[in-house]
Enzyme design. Structure first.
Site, short mmCIF file in Angstrom:
data_model
loop_
_atom_site.label_atom_id
_atom_site.label_comp_id
_atom_site.label_asym_id
_atom_site.label_seq_id
_atom_site.Cartn_x
_atom_site.Cartn_y
_atom_site.Cartn_z
N SER A 12 0.62 -1.14 -0.12
CA SER A 12 -0.08 0.00 -0.21
C SER A 12 0.82 1.23 0.14
CB SER A 12 -0.88 -0.15 1.36
OG SER A 12 -0.25 0.07 2.34
N SER A 134 15.23 -5.35 4.20
CA SER A 134 15.90 -5.15 5.42
C SER A 134 16.41 -3.54 5.63
CB SER A 134 17.44 -5.98 5.73
OG SER A 134 17.91 -5.60 6.94
N TYR A 148 14.33 -1.81 16.30
CA TYR A 148 14.37 -1.82 15.00
C TYR A 148 15.57 -2.65 14.64
CZ TYR A 148 14.58 -0.46 9.74
OH TYR A 148 14.28 -0.57 8.82
N LYS A 152 16.21 -6.05 12.36
CA LYS A 152 16.78 -6.20 11.00
C LYS A 152 18.18 -7.04 11.38
CE LYS A 152 13.85 -3.77 8.95
NZ LYS A 152 12.96 -4.58 7.81
#
Length: 279
Positions: A12, A134, A148, A152
């Protein structure tokens, strides 16, 4: 060039939307997942024959397995792109348990389960390409981004191992590590923890980055999407692909520093081995 069928999560906005638009324009088929169909109504109407929209929340593991089984039984999936994800900013102490659990479920577990679900089909067809979106934040860590980076760094370790496992089945895997780009990731979807004043300073420096008034990110998501699409035809698949000159510079500097740190521990590491003359 042979047309491909792509399964892409999170189409989206951001890279997912840029990838989907470019692929549909060149005639490929895209099975795109979203949480809200209203955001992709234009694509649904413009490409009724080559765009298949599916609803999916990647934190719902049973739903992942159900969806992948459904689409892979109906289509030969040439490429899986794990794109769905978001950024979470704040010091580790500032984050709530719910925020920690949600970003791991979205950015790490969701990607792991998508890959696990598609592998039996790609193995049986003896072909396939997996592209994991990533970040150069999967190699370089900054204060205020701990969870975060946890997601990752985690998905990169998972993917490096899986790439070795599935190479024998003609399945390639590429970890894409973009730098800052002008997407909703930075200017819309990013989540920020409730601040603790004690962390004002370097830890809260990300607040400046999230404000477009302080300058936009250098990365062009459309150009990045084009390079990602091109990588699907590279043989062998590049394991790592850094997008953005600043991201590459920072990654190389951090890796060189890390190697130097490890080399400085040569004597320390050896001091814990059994002496060679001991049986």
């Amino acid at each position: 060039m042979t047309k491909k069928t792509w399964l892409i999560t999170g189409v989206s906005s951001g890279f997912g939307h840029a990838l989907t638009t470019q692929l549909l324009e060149k005639g490929d088929t895209v099975i795109g997942t979203v949480r809200n169909f209203a955001k992709i109504q234009d694509l649904i109407e413009q490409y009724p024959d080559t765009f298949i929209s599916e609803k999916l929340d990647v934190t719902d593991v049973p739903a992942i397995h159900t969806l992948v089984n459904k689409v892979a039984s109906e289509h030969k999936i040439d490429v899986l792109v794990n794109n769905a994800g978001y950024g979470l900013f704040g010091a580790a102490e500032e984050l709530s348990d719910e925020q920690v659990d949600k970003i791991i479920a979205t950015d790490l577990t969701g990607s792991i389960q998508m890959i696990r679900s598609i592998l039996p089909y790609m193995r049986q067809q003896n072909s396939g390409r997996i592209i994991q979106i990533s970040s150069y934040g999967g190699q370089v860590a900054y204060p205020g981004n701990s969870m975060y980076h946890a997601a990752k760094f985690g998905i990169e370790g998972f993917c490096e191992a899986v790439a070795q496992e599935v190479a024998q089945f003609n399945i390639g895997l590429t970890i894409v590590e973009p730098g800052g780009a002008r997407t909703e990731f930075r200017y819309g979807s990013a989540k920020v923890a409730d601040p603790i004043p004690a962390y004002d300073g370097p830890t809260h420096a990300f607040m400046k980055m999230l404000d477009p008034a302080n300058g936009l990110a250098p990365g062009d998501p459309k150009r990045m999407a084009s390079r990602i699409i091109e990588s699907a035809d590279q043989t062998p698949a590049p394991l790592h692909m850094v997008l953005g000159s600043e991201a590459l510079k920072n990654t190389i500097e951090r890796l060189e520093t890390r190697v130097a740190e490890y080399k400085s521990e040569t004597e320390l590491a050896a001091s814990t081995d059994f002496p060679v003359d001991e049986k």
